[in-house]
Design an enzyme around this catalytic site. Structure first.
Site, PDB file in Angstrom:
ATOM      1  N   HIS A 118       0.399   2.087  28.737  1.00 26.05           N
ATOM      2  CA  HIS A 118      -0.448   0.918  29.065  1.00 26.05           C
ATOM      3  C   HIS A 118       0.347  -0.386  29.138  1.00 26.05           C
ATOM      4  CE1 HIS A 118      -4.050   3.289  28.801  1.00 26.05           C
ATOM      5  NE2 HIS A 118      -3.894   3.557  27.510  1.00 26.05           N
ATOM      6  N   ASP A 154      -2.187  12.104  29.585  1.00 25.41           N
ATOM      7  CA  ASP A 154      -2.982  11.373  28.589  1.00 25.41           C
ATOM      8  C   ASP A 154      -4.375  11.143  29.187  1.00 25.41           C
ATOM      9  OD1 ASP A 154      -2.408   9.319  26.021  1.00 25.41           O
ATOM     10  OD2 ASP A 154      -4.015   8.650  27.361  1.00 25.41           O
ATOM     11  N   HIS A 156      -6.225   8.667  29.142  1.00 26.37           N
ATOM     12  CA  HIS A 156      -6.411   7.322  29.702  1.00 26.37           C
ATOM     13  C   HIS A 156      -5.474   7.109  30.882  1.00 26.37           C
ATOM     14  CE1 HIS A 156      -7.585   7.010  25.389  1.00 26.37           C
ATOM     15  NE2 HIS A 156      -8.648   6.461  25.957  1.00 26.37           N
ATOM     16  N   ASP A 237      -4.846  13.238  23.843  1.00 25.94           N
ATOM     17  CA  ASP A 237      -6.210  12.768  23.599  1.00 25.94           C
ATOM     18  C   ASP A 237      -7.200  13.318  24.623  1.00 25.94           C
ATOM     19  OD1 ASP A 237      -4.973  11.270  25.553  1.00 25.94           O
ATOM     20  OD2 ASP A 237      -5.293   9.324  24.586  1.00 25.94           O
TER      21      ASP A 237
HETATM   22 ZN   LIG Z   1      -4.704   7.797  25.745  1.00 24.18          ZN
END
Ligand SMILES: [Zn+2]
Length: 294
Positions: A118, A154, A156, A237
């Site tokens: 991120h 991941d 996200h 995740d």
């Molecule tokens: Zn994540």
């Protein structure tokens, strides 16, 4: 298969109750230690020039100064303590050590935190301080790799990774992620210069749906384009039960993806970097399944 880590990664403390806790990495290292097949080696911190290939000097100085002053909050999710700068540089260095092993012919995994996908060039967010995968991608390019593939599983979207590579046709970025969800980027229509392959998916589907959608995107990204190096932004995740998301993967699915990547890209150097995953024991199980499949 080699595994690298650095003890400083355990000293980054975002505070009580924060999901990106040292217990995540400790669980991974304990799981590997119990298993016995993979003995982590300690990597060196990242040299400054490797960070400067991605982040402006003012940004690095700002993070360093914040840690020196005892830490502080960078955004509502992203917090530094006095040891966090050292941890971030150690994490990036560990990721670079994994690249070095991969380029020398042995795939490698970097057991690290804080995660990186991120982080933007001049902004920390989503628990991430330095853009580990992009730091490694740039180092790979400097080592002579013409084509770099980043697969980000991941749960996200790696908005930072995408933003940092979306103008570089020599790097292809494939991301499977929950949609809608944090950070709000990652639409399929975001294609960069044709080098971005986003796979946004709703939560709660059977795991095979996620696997086949990601695989289709990997096939599309590598059709007639064989990467010199594959970097996996390996978050865990997307596993069933994760408190931050609603995907349904199990350890066997990471093993399956790993096997398929090895089969499809037999002459590609492979380095995998730990990103998210917020049930420590599950992250340990996912990592072990991933490593064993190499
Ligand atoms: Zn994540």
């Amino acid at each position: 298969m080699k595994v690298f880590t650095h003890p400083a990664c355990l000293r980054h403390e975002p505070g009580p109750g924060h999901p990106e806790a040292p217990a995540r990495l400790r669980a991974v290292l304990d799981r590997l230690s119990d298993d016995g097949r993979f003995r982590p080696e300690i990597a060196a911190p990242a040299p400054r020039d490797t960070l400067l290939a991605v982040h402006p000097p003012e940004y690095l100085e700002r993070l360093e100064a914040l840690a020196r002053g005892g830490g502080g909050m960078l955004d509502p999710d992203t917090v530094m303590c006095d040891a966090s700068w050292e941890a971030a540089v150690a994490a990036a260095g560990t990721a670079l050590a994994a690249l070095g092993s991969a380029l020398a012919g042995e795939p490698a995994f970097a057991a690290i935190r804080p995660p990186g996908h991120h982080a933007l060039a001049n902004r920390a967010m989503g628990f991430c301080l330095l853009a580990n995968a992009v730091i490694v991608a740039r180092a790979a390019q400097r080592s002579g790799c013409d084509r770099v593939l980043i697969v980000d599983w991941d749960v996200h979207h790696g908005n930072g990774t995408q933003a940092l590579v979306e103008h570089d046709a020599a790097i292809r970025y494939v991301s499977l992620h929950q949609w809608p969800a944090y950070p709000g980027t990652g639409r399929a229509a975001e294609r960069g210069v044709g080098n971005v392959f986003n796979v946004p998916m709703p939560p709660g589907l059977p795991p095979e749906h996620y696997l086949s959608a990601l695989w289709d995107a990997i096939v599309a990204a590598t059709e007639g384009w064989e990467p010199d190096v594959l970097l996996i932004s390996a978050g865990f995740d997307a596993m069933a039960g994760d408190p931050l998301a609603g995907f349904t993967l199990e350890p066997e699915h990471y093993a399956e993806l790993t096997r398929r990547l090895r089969e499809r890209l037999p002459s590609t150097s492979m380095a995998s970097l730990l990103e998210g995953g917020y049930i420590p024991s599950r992250v340990g199980d996912g990592v072990l399944a991933h490593l064993a499949a190499f």
